[in-house]
Design a protein around this motif. Structure first.
Motif, PDB file in Angstrom:
ATOM      1  N   MET A 143       0.839  -1.195   0.000  1.00  0.00           N
ATOM      2  CA  MET A 143       0.000   0.000   0.000  1.00  0.00           C
ATOM      3  C   MET A 143       0.876   1.248   0.000  1.00  0.00           C
ATOM      4  O   MET A 143       1.677   1.447   0.914  1.00  0.00           O
ATOM      5  CB  MET A 143      -0.912   0.028   1.231  1.00  0.00           C
ATOM      6  CG  MET A 143      -2.054  -0.948   1.193  1.00  0.00           C
ATOM      7  SD  MET A 143      -3.097  -0.802   2.688  1.00  0.00           S
ATOM      8  CE  MET A 143      -3.755   0.855   2.504  1.00  0.00           C
ATOM      9  N   ASP A 144       0.736   2.072  -1.014  1.00  0.00           N
ATOM     10  CA  ASP A 144       1.422   3.356  -1.057  1.00  0.00           C
ATOM     11  C   ASP A 144       0.502   4.379  -0.402  1.00  0.00           C
ATOM     12  O   ASP A 144      -0.489   4.796  -0.995  1.00  0.00           O
ATOM     13  CB  ASP A 144       1.733   3.751  -2.498  1.00  0.00           C
ATOM     14  CG  ASP A 144       2.533   5.045  -2.597  1.00  0.00           C
ATOM     15  OD1 ASP A 144       2.972   5.546  -1.546  1.00  0.00           O
ATOM     16  OD2 ASP A 144       2.721   5.554  -3.711  1.00  0.00           O
ATOM     17  N   ASP A 145       0.807   4.756   0.831  1.00  0.00           N
ATOM     18  CA  ASP A 145      -0.004   5.613   1.680  1.00  0.00           C
ATOM     19  C   ASP A 145      -1.117   4.759   2.318  1.00  0.00           C
ATOM     20  O   ASP A 145      -1.354   3.633   1.910  1.00  0.00           O
ATOM     21  CB  ASP A 145      -0.602   6.786   0.909  1.00  0.00           C
ATOM     22  CG  ASP A 145      -0.887   7.994   1.806  1.00  0.00           C
ATOM     23  OD1 ASP A 145      -0.629   7.910   3.013  1.00  0.00           O
ATOM     24  OD2 ASP A 145      -1.352   9.017   1.283  1.00  0.00           O
ATOM     25  N   GLY A 146      -1.747   5.286   3.339  1.00  0.00           N
ATOM     26  CA  GLY A 146      -2.829   4.559   3.989  1.00  0.00           C
ATOM     27  C   GLY A 146      -2.576   4.237   5.447  1.00  0.00           C
ATOM     28  O   GLY A 146      -3.279   3.404   6.025  1.00  0.00           O
ATOM     29  N   HIS A 147      -1.575   4.882   6.062  1.00  0.00           N
ATOM     30  CA  HIS A 147      -1.306   4.605   7.473  1.00  0.00           C
ATOM     31  C   HIS A 147      -2.504   4.966   8.350  1.00  0.00           C
ATOM     32  O   HIS A 147      -2.749   4.330   9.376  1.00  0.00           O
ATOM     33  CB  HIS A 147      -0.071   5.383   7.935  1.00  0.00           C
ATOM     34  CG  HIS A 147       0.402   5.023   9.309  1.00  0.00           C
ATOM     35  ND1 HIS A 147       0.918   3.782   9.615  1.00  0.00           N
ATOM     36  CD2 HIS A 147       0.438   5.735  10.478  1.00  0.00           C
ATOM     37  CE1 HIS A 147       1.253   3.740  10.888  1.00  0.00           C
ATOM     38  NE2 HIS A 147       0.970   4.908  11.443  1.00  0.00           N
ATOM     39  N   GLN A 148      -3.253   5.990   7.926  1.00  0.00           N
ATOM     40  CA  GLN A 148      -4.441   6.407   8.680  1.00  0.00           C
ATOM     41  C   GLN A 148      -5.725   5.795   8.120  1.00  0.00           C
ATOM     42  O   GLN A 148      -6.817   6.146   8.564  1.00  0.00           O
ATOM     43  CB  GLN A 148      -4.565   7.943   8.679  1.00  0.00           C
ATOM     44  CG  GLN A 148      -3.498   8.666   9.484  1.00  0.00           C
ATOM     45  CD  GLN A 148      -2.154   8.719   8.772  1.00  0.00           C
ATOM     46  OE1 GLN A 148      -2.079   8.681   7.552  1.00  0.00           O
ATOM     47  NE2 GLN A 148      -1.082   8.810   9.544  1.00  0.00           N
ATOM     48  N   ASN A 149      -5.579   4.901   7.139  1.00  0.00           N
ATOM     49  CA  ASN A 149      -6.761   4.264   6.557  1.00  0.00           C
ATOM     50  C   ASN A 149      -6.929   2.874   7.161  1.00  0.00           C
ATOM     51  O   ASN A 149      -6.088   1.991   6.980  1.00  0.00           O
ATOM     52  CB  ASN A 149      -6.612   4.161   5.038  1.00  0.00           C
ATOM     53  CG  ASN A 149      -7.892   3.696   4.364  1.00  0.00           C
ATOM     54  OD1 ASN A 149      -8.422   2.648   4.677  1.00  0.00           O
ATOM     55  ND2 ASN A 149      -8.390   4.489   3.433  1.00  0.00           N
ATOM     56  N   PRO A 150      -8.017   2.641   7.900  1.00  0.00           N
ATOM     57  CA  PRO A 150      -8.187   1.375   8.626  1.00  0.00           C
ATOM     58  C   PRO A 150      -8.955   0.303   7.838  1.00  0.00           C
ATOM     59  O   PRO A 150      -9.300  -0.738   8.408  1.00  0.00           O
ATOM     60  CB  PRO A 150      -8.990   1.813   9.854  1.00  0.00           C
ATOM     61  CG  PRO A 150      -9.868   2.911   9.319  1.00  0.00           C
ATOM     62  CD  PRO A 150      -9.083   3.610   8.240  1.00  0.00           C
ATOM     63  N   GLN A 151      -9.235   0.534   6.569  1.00  0.00           N
ATOM     64  CA  GLN A 151     -10.123  -0.376   5.842  1.00  0.00           C
ATOM     65  C   GLN A 151      -9.501  -1.736   5.561  1.00  0.00           C
ATOM     66  O   GLN A 151     -10.226  -2.715   5.365  1.00  0.00           O
ATOM     67  CB  GLN A 151     -10.562   0.276   4.518  1.00  0.00           C
ATOM     68  CG  GLN A 151     -11.444   1.502   4.703  1.00  0.00           C
ATOM     69  CD  GLN A 151     -11.767   2.166   3.376  1.00  0.00           C
ATOM     70  OE1 GLN A 151     -10.976   2.158   2.439  1.00  0.00           O
ATOM     71  NE2 GLN A 151     -12.943   2.738   3.298  1.00  0.00           N
ATOM     72  N   VAL A 152      -8.163  -1.800   5.529  1.00  0.00           N
ATOM     73  CA  VAL A 152      -7.472  -3.064   5.236  1.00  0.00           C
ATOM     74  C   VAL A 152      -6.535  -3.405   6.390  1.00  0.00           C
ATOM     75  O   VAL A 152      -5.789  -2.540   6.871  1.00  0.00           O
ATOM     76  CB  VAL A 152      -6.665  -2.972   3.920  1.00  0.00           C
ATOM     77  CG1 VAL A 152      -5.948  -4.289   3.640  1.00  0.00           C
ATOM     78  CG2 VAL A 152      -7.572  -2.593   2.758  1.00  0.00           C
ATOM     79  N   GLU A 153      -6.579  -4.654   6.831  1.00  0.00           N
ATOM     80  CA  GLU A 153      -5.698  -5.113   7.903  1.00  0.00           C
ATOM     81  C   GLU A 153      -4.263  -5.191   7.387  1.00  0.00           C
ATOM     82  O   GLU A 153      -3.997  -5.793   6.345  1.00  0.00           O
ATOM     83  CB  GLU A 153      -6.153  -6.479   8.406  1.00  0.00           C
ATOM     84  CG  GLU A 153      -5.463  -6.931   9.664  1.00  0.00           C
ATOM     85  CD  GLU A 153      -6.108  -8.168  10.256  1.00  0.00           C
ATOM     86  OE1 GLU A 153      -5.378  -9.135  10.533  1.00  0.00           O
ATOM     87  OE2 GLU A 153      -7.346  -8.163  10.432  1.00  0.00           O
ATOM     88  N   LYS A 154      -3.334  -4.591   8.126  1.00  0.00           N
ATOM     89  CA  LYS A 154      -1.940  -4.504   7.691  1.00  0.00           C
ATOM     90  C   LYS A 154      -1.074  -5.528   8.420  1.00  0.00           C
ATOM     91  O   LYS A 154      -1.214  -5.729   9.623  1.00  0.00           O
ATOM     92  CB  LYS A 154      -1.421  -3.086   7.924  1.00  0.00           C
ATOM     93  CG  LYS A 154      -2.247  -2.005   7.218  1.00  0.00           C
ATOM     94  CD  LYS A 154      -1.834  -0.614   7.673  1.00  0.00           C
ATOM     95  CE  LYS A 154      -2.662   0.456   6.976  1.00  0.00           C
ATOM     96  NZ  LYS A 154      -4.052   0.528   7.486  1.00  0.00           N
ATOM     97  N   THR A 155      -0.161  -6.145   7.677  1.00  0.00           N
ATOM     98  CA  THR A 155       0.783  -7.087   8.257  1.00  0.00           C
ATOM     99  C   THR A 155       1.999  -6.365   8.807  1.00  0.00           C
ATOM    100  O   THR A 155       2.555  -6.733   9.854  1.00  0.00           O
ATOM    101  CB  THR A 155       1.238  -8.101   7.184  1.00  0.00           C
ATOM    102  OG1 THR A 155       0.103  -8.638   6.511  1.00  0.00           O
ATOM    103  CG2 THR A 155       2.055  -9.226   7.802  1.00  0.00           C
TER     104      THR A 155
END
Length: 333
Positions: A143-155
């Motif tokens: 993901m390029d950007d999206g640290h504040q986007n909670p829609q996808v669970e991050k590994t």
């Protein structure tokens, strides 16, 4: 938008204390809204690794070169790594895969750069983009950007920080450059990629204090080619255009002038014609960043030189240790 100068100062008159105080209530509301959205959103788990390359502040910090590095690294290992981005500045909402038929007006500038190295999904709703990528056979998502986007669970979450300005005045938008409360932002980061202007750069005490207790991976952007010979007239519409101008000078470019535009600025024919005219008065060649180059109007690319950069990690061992579990999970046996 072009960030106001007072965002960069924590003390003194340059920090515009009156304006900052006036804006603080709006910052509290903004931070509260972000925190509420993050805490209340149910994240989608695509069941494949998701690495997020984000930042804590408004504007550019060097996320896209980091995302490109990760995409190229995993794909060299035989992993079907794909990119996922909102496509800021583009009109298409997605989910859609970037193709050579798309322009910056369709999908934004960053997806066009990323798509040179891997399939890139543009989706305003990141969860829908992740679903589409998974359904089309992706082994992992960058993901390029999206640290504040909670829609996808991050590994794994990397926070890219500009070493020169750090977190600015430490205030949340609009009183400062932060996208959310700094402590909250750092708490969700697995590591900080500290983007320095050059290897010998030493960070200030404020930033060192902010990053205390974090895993910090120092890095810098290096040009892929030397600065062109002769007089150069530079222009840039990125988060901090002066970074580009300073880099040109640092690498031997004979810079006669540098013109700044707003981040992700959509160039018009008249803008480029004026730049050609101004450059001709100096007898100089036009030069810009790769991100700006892909936003030039059709027919105006000839005569403008893009100056591409790539990321260099000073501590690749720490980076590889963080990536190792994902490499083991995704690399073909």
């Amino acid at each position: 938008m072009r960030p106001p100068e007072f965002w960069n100062y924590r003390e003194g008159r340059n920090g515009a204390p009156f304006i900052r105080t006036f804006l603080k209530p709006f910052s509290w509301l903004y931070a509260r809204a972000v925190a509420k959205r993050i805490s209340e959103t149910q994240s989608y788990d695509p069941k494949i690794p998701v690495i997020c390359v984000g930042n804590a502040t408004m504007g550019g910090t060097g996320k896209t070169p980091v995302a490109i590095y990760l995409l190229k690294s995993f794909r060299r290992l035989g992993v079907n790594a794909v990119g996922l981005t909102r496509g800021y500045g583009g009109q298409l909402k997605g989910p859609i895969v970037v193709s050579d038929k798309h322009s910056a007006g369709d999908v934004g500038d960053e997806p066009l750069l990323l798509a040179r190295h891997a399939p890139i999904w543009v989706s305003e709703a990141r969860d829908e983009g992740a679903r589409a990528a998974k359904s089309h056979g992706a082994d992992m998502i960058i993901m390029d950007d999206g640290h504040q986007n909670p829609q996808v669970e991050k590994t794994l979450s990397f926070l890219v920080v500009d070493a020169e300005i750090g977190f600015g005045n430490g205030c949340v938008f609009p009183a400062g450059p932060l996208r959310e409360n700094l402590k909250a932002s750092l708490s969700r980061a697995d590591a900080v990629i500290l983007m320095k202007p050059e290897p010998a750069y030493e960070i200030n005490d404020d930033l060192a204090e902010d990053l205390k207790g974090q895993i910090v991976i120092p890095a810098y952007l290096a040009p892929k080619d030397p600065a062109p010979k002769g007089k150069l007239f530079a222009f840039a519409g990125i988060g901090r255009p002066n970074k580009f101008f300073d880099a040109l000078r640092r690498h031997g470019g004979e810079l006669v002038e540098g013109i700044s535009f707003a981040d992700h600025y959509k160039y018009k024919d008249g803008d480029i014609e004026n730049l050609f005219m101004l450059a001709s008065e100096y007898g100089a060649g036009l030069i810009t960043t790769e991100k700006d180059y892909v936003r030039l109007p059709a027919g105006y690319c000839q005569g403008v030189t893009p100056w591409p950069v790539s990321v260099v990690f000073e501590d690749e061992l720490t980076l590889r240790r963080l990536l190792h579990p994902i490499v083991q999970r995704t690399t073909p046996k």
